[in-house]
Design a protein around this motif. Structure first.
Motif, PDB file in Angstrom:
ATOM      1  N   UNK A  19      -4.122  -9.516  21.604  1.00  0.00           N
ATOM      2  CA  UNK A  19      -3.051  -8.164  21.090  1.00  0.00           C
ATOM      3  C   UNK A  19      -2.775  -8.411  19.641  1.00  0.00           C
ATOM      4  N   UNK A  20      -2.405  -7.517  19.041  1.00  0.00           N
ATOM      5  CA  UNK A  20      -1.890  -7.688  17.571  1.00  0.00           C
ATOM      6  C   UNK A  20      -0.908  -6.604  17.048  1.00  0.00           C
ATOM      7  N   UNK A  21      -0.307  -6.899  15.961  1.00  0.00           N
ATOM      8  CA  UNK A  21       0.689  -5.874  15.249  1.00  0.00           C
ATOM      9  C   UNK A  21      -0.083  -5.798  13.884  1.00  0.00           C
ATOM     10  N   UNK A  22      -0.373  -4.261  13.501  1.00  0.00           N
ATOM     11  CA  UNK A  22      -1.014  -4.233  12.285  1.00  0.00           C
ATOM     12  C   UNK A  22      -0.113  -2.889  11.490  1.00  0.00           C
ATOM     13  N   UNK A  23      -0.086  -3.070  10.160  1.00  0.00           N
ATOM     14  CA  UNK A  23       0.302  -2.195   9.436  1.00  0.00           C
ATOM     15  C   UNK A  23      -0.507  -1.374   8.520  1.00  0.00           C
ATOM     16  N   UNK A  24      -0.388  -0.268   8.207  1.00  0.00           N
ATOM     17  CA  UNK A  24      -1.205   0.948   7.418  1.00  0.00           C
ATOM     18  C   UNK A  24      -0.335   1.495   6.534  1.00  0.00           C
ATOM     19  N   UNK A  25      -0.459   1.034   5.266  1.00  0.00           N
ATOM     20  CA  UNK A  25       0.079   1.852   4.122  1.00  0.00           C
ATOM     21  C   UNK A  25      -0.506   2.805   3.347  1.00  0.00           C
ATOM     22  N   UNK A  26       0.156   4.050   3.041  1.00  0.00           N
ATOM     23  CA  UNK A  26      -0.600   5.079   2.333  1.00  0.00           C
ATOM     24  C   UNK A  26       0.448   5.426   1.216  1.00  0.00           C
ATOM     25  N   UNK A  27      -0.293   6.088   0.147  1.00  0.00           N
ATOM     26  CA  UNK A  27       0.693   6.700  -0.804  1.00  0.00           C
ATOM     27  C   UNK A  27       0.577   8.226  -0.448  1.00  0.00           C
ATOM     28  N   UNK A  28       1.809   8.784  -0.003  1.00  0.00           N
ATOM     29  CA  UNK A  28       1.925  10.188   0.450  1.00  0.00           C
ATOM     30  C   UNK A  28       1.634  10.864  -0.438  1.00  0.00           C
ATOM     31  N   UNK A  29       1.719  10.765  -1.805  1.00  0.00           N
ATOM     32  CA  UNK A  29       1.374  11.721  -3.100  1.00  0.00           C
ATOM     33  C   UNK A  29      -0.009  12.048  -2.972  1.00  0.00           C
ATOM     34  N   UNK A  30      -0.947  10.989  -2.745  1.00  0.00           N
ATOM     35  CA  UNK A  30      -2.114  11.295  -2.542  1.00  0.00           C
ATOM     36  C   UNK A  30      -3.066  11.285  -1.567  1.00  0.00           C
ATOM     37  N   UNK A  31      -2.460  10.761  -0.359  1.00  0.00           N
ATOM     38  CA  UNK A  31      -2.890  10.362   0.921  1.00  0.00           C
ATOM     39  C   UNK A  31      -4.235   9.165   1.116  1.00  0.00           C
ATOM     40  N   UNK A  32      -3.915   8.440  -0.120  1.00  0.00           N
ATOM     41  CA  UNK A  32      -4.764   7.266  -0.125  1.00  0.00           C
ATOM     42  C   UNK A  32      -4.255   6.005   0.398  1.00  0.00           C
ATOM     43  N   UNK A  33      -4.983   5.375   1.258  1.00  0.00           N
ATOM     44  CA  UNK A  33      -4.462   4.119   1.707  1.00  0.00           C
ATOM     45  C   UNK A  33      -4.338   3.104   0.541  1.00  0.00           C
ATOM     46  N   UNK A  34      -3.345   2.287   0.667  1.00  0.00           N
ATOM     47  CA  UNK A  34      -2.993   1.334  -0.134  1.00  0.00           C
ATOM     48  C   UNK A  34      -3.458  -0.094   0.361  1.00  0.00           C
ATOM     49  N   UNK A  35      -3.918  -0.979  -0.721  1.00  0.00           N
ATOM     50  CA  UNK A  35      -4.245  -2.389  -0.530  1.00  0.00           C
ATOM     51  C   UNK A  35      -3.080  -3.037  -0.544  1.00  0.00           C
ATOM     52  N   UNK A  36      -3.099  -4.265   0.137  1.00  0.00           N
ATOM     53  CA  UNK A  36      -2.061  -5.201   0.031  1.00  0.00           C
ATOM     54  C   UNK A  36      -1.685  -5.790  -1.629  1.00  0.00           C
ATOM     55  N   UNK A  37      -2.542  -5.747  -2.392  1.00  0.00           N
ATOM     56  CA  UNK A  37      -2.562  -6.020  -3.698  1.00  0.00           C
ATOM     57  C   UNK A  37      -1.806  -4.841  -4.529  1.00  0.00           C
ATOM     58  N   UNK A  38      -1.870  -3.598  -3.995  1.00  0.00           N
ATOM     59  CA  UNK A  38      -1.278  -2.540  -4.521  1.00  0.00           C
ATOM     60  C   UNK A  38       0.240  -2.433  -4.302  1.00  0.00           C
ATOM     61  N   UNK A  39       0.809  -3.184  -3.394  1.00  0.00           N
ATOM     62  CA  UNK A  39       1.995  -3.243  -2.863  1.00  0.00           C
ATOM     63  C   UNK A  39       3.112  -4.028  -3.764  1.00  0.00           C
ATOM     64  N   UNK A  40       2.357  -4.976  -4.763  1.00  0.00           N
ATOM     65  CA  UNK A  40       3.102  -5.879  -5.504  1.00  0.00           C
ATOM     66  C   UNK A  40       2.892  -5.464  -7.111  1.00  0.00           C
ATOM     67  N   UNK A  41       3.673  -6.039  -7.860  1.00  0.00           N
ATOM     68  CA  UNK A  41       3.729  -5.674  -9.216  1.00  0.00           C
ATOM     69  C   UNK A  41       3.620  -7.200  -9.801  1.00  0.00           C
ATOM     70  N   UNK A  42       3.653  -8.389  -9.044  1.00  0.00           N
ATOM     71  CA  UNK A  42       3.192  -9.730  -9.258  1.00  0.00           C
ATOM     72  C   UNK A  42       2.820 -10.453  -7.894  1.00  0.00           C
ATOM     73  N   UNK A  43       1.782 -10.192  -7.435  1.00  0.00           N
ATOM     74  CA  UNK A  43       1.324 -10.679  -6.242  1.00  0.00           C
ATOM     75  C   UNK A  43       1.411 -12.075  -6.153  1.00  0.00           C
ATOM     76  N   UNK A  44       0.995 -13.009  -7.310  1.00  0.00           N
ATOM     77  CA  UNK A  44       1.042 -14.235  -7.363  1.00  0.00           C
ATOM     78  C   UNK A  44       2.430 -14.889  -7.350  1.00  0.00           C
ATOM     79  N   UNK A  45       3.299 -14.238  -7.997  1.00  0.00           N
ATOM     80  CA  UNK A  45       4.853 -14.735  -7.802  1.00  0.00           C
ATOM     81  C   UNK A  45       5.331 -14.542  -6.194  1.00  0.00           C
ATOM     82  N   UNK A  46       5.052 -13.321  -5.824  1.00  0.00           N
ATOM     83  CA  UNK A  46       5.276 -12.956  -4.485  1.00  0.00           C
ATOM     84  C   UNK A  46       4.868 -14.106  -3.506  1.00  0.00           C
ATOM     85  N   UNK A  47       3.702 -14.429  -3.847  1.00  0.00           N
ATOM     86  CA  UNK A  47       3.013 -15.212  -2.788  1.00  0.00           C
ATOM     87  C   UNK A  47       3.902 -16.667  -2.779  1.00  0.00           C
TER      88      UNK A  47
END
Length: 263
Positions: A160-188
């Motif tokens: 069993x698992x829990x998953x999240x699926x993120x979209x940009x509703x303005x385009x309908x495109x699926x977002x990658x995790x990297x696109x969620x962050x302005x600074x992924x390294x700092x967040x990590x």
């Protein structure tokens, strides 16, 4: 005569005003309908074993799918990506799903069960597939689906698992995790400190408490969600720890990391 002329002018003005008012109401009504069509709405679709003909006369495995269906602007693209995503869940079964639709994936799962029973008729094991989706975030810039699933195909235990699926509703495109962050390294780096505090890892290596991050280096999970108040990180079984340790969840207050986020 003057009174008659004045009355005629007044009547003409009243008729014109009424006509204009009626036209405005029609236009407003049509604009409202168009707006409703464009606004993204979510409904629920279902697939169950008993809807398939083979299950009318045979004991089928438990199959219960409840998934989100988008309606409105960019809905077709969102639904296509979500369906492919749900079909991919069935790839964790013994025979990877080559289905093109969710209906086909469910049928294939049921067929695999009967193949298993034909090969091992004495086995008490059965198959089970449960999938549920819910809206976690829906605003002008982000649409997030939360999917929980459980699959069992014999063996010692299911998965069993829990998953999240993120979209940009303005385009309908699926977002990658990297696109969620302005600074992924700092967040990590920030998330690692939170992870270490939560699991009481001080100066030791990140894997010192039984985790198995690759090369002993902390990394973000595959499933990340950003809500109005929180950033939710979920490590599903086998992603960073053993099955016995279960799902690991790290929740970070959004105000602490807003400078690293795009949403």
């Amino acid at each position: 005569m003057k009174k008659l002329f004045s009355f005629s002018i007044l009547l003409l003005l009243l008729v014109t005003a009424c006509k204009n008012d009626t036209e405005k109401k029609i236009e407003t009504s049509e604009d409202s309908k168009t707006s409703e069509i464009k606004t993204l709405q979510l409904t629920t679709g279902t697939i169950e074993a008993n809807q398939f003909e083979i299950c009318q006369e045979n004991d089928c495995p438990k199959v219960e799918l409840k998934y989100l269906v988008a309606e409105g602007e960019h809905s077709e693209r969102i639904n296509q990506q979500n369906e492919a995503y749900l079909i991919e869940i069935f790839n964790s079964t013994p025979d990877s799903s080559s289905a093109e639709t969710l209906d086909e994936a469910a049928k294939k799962f049921i067929k695999e069960y009967f193949n298993f029973k034909n090969e091992f008729p004495e086995s008490p094991a059965t198959y089970e597939a449960e999938v549920t989706q819910e809206e976690l975030v829906k605003n002008d810039s982000l649409l997030t689906y939360k999917t929980k699933f459980y699959l069992f195909t014999g063996g010692a235990h299911g998965y069993g698992a829990t998953r999240f699926l993120n979209f940009n509703p303005k385009t309908g495109n699926r977002l990658t995790n990297a696109q969620l962050f302005s600074d992924e390294t700092a967040f990590t780096e920030f998330a690692e400190q939170k992870f270490r505090v939560q699991y009481e890892i001080t100066s030791e290596s990140i894997n010192s408490k039984g985790f198995f991050f690759e090369d002993d280096v902390y990394k973000l999970p595959e499933n990340i969600a950003i809500t109005n108040d929180e950033v939710i990180l979920i490590y599903n079984p086998y992603e960073a720890a053993s099955y016995a340790q279960g799902q690991l969840e790290l929740v970070i207050n959004k105000t602490e990391v807003e400078q690293f986020l795009n949403y």
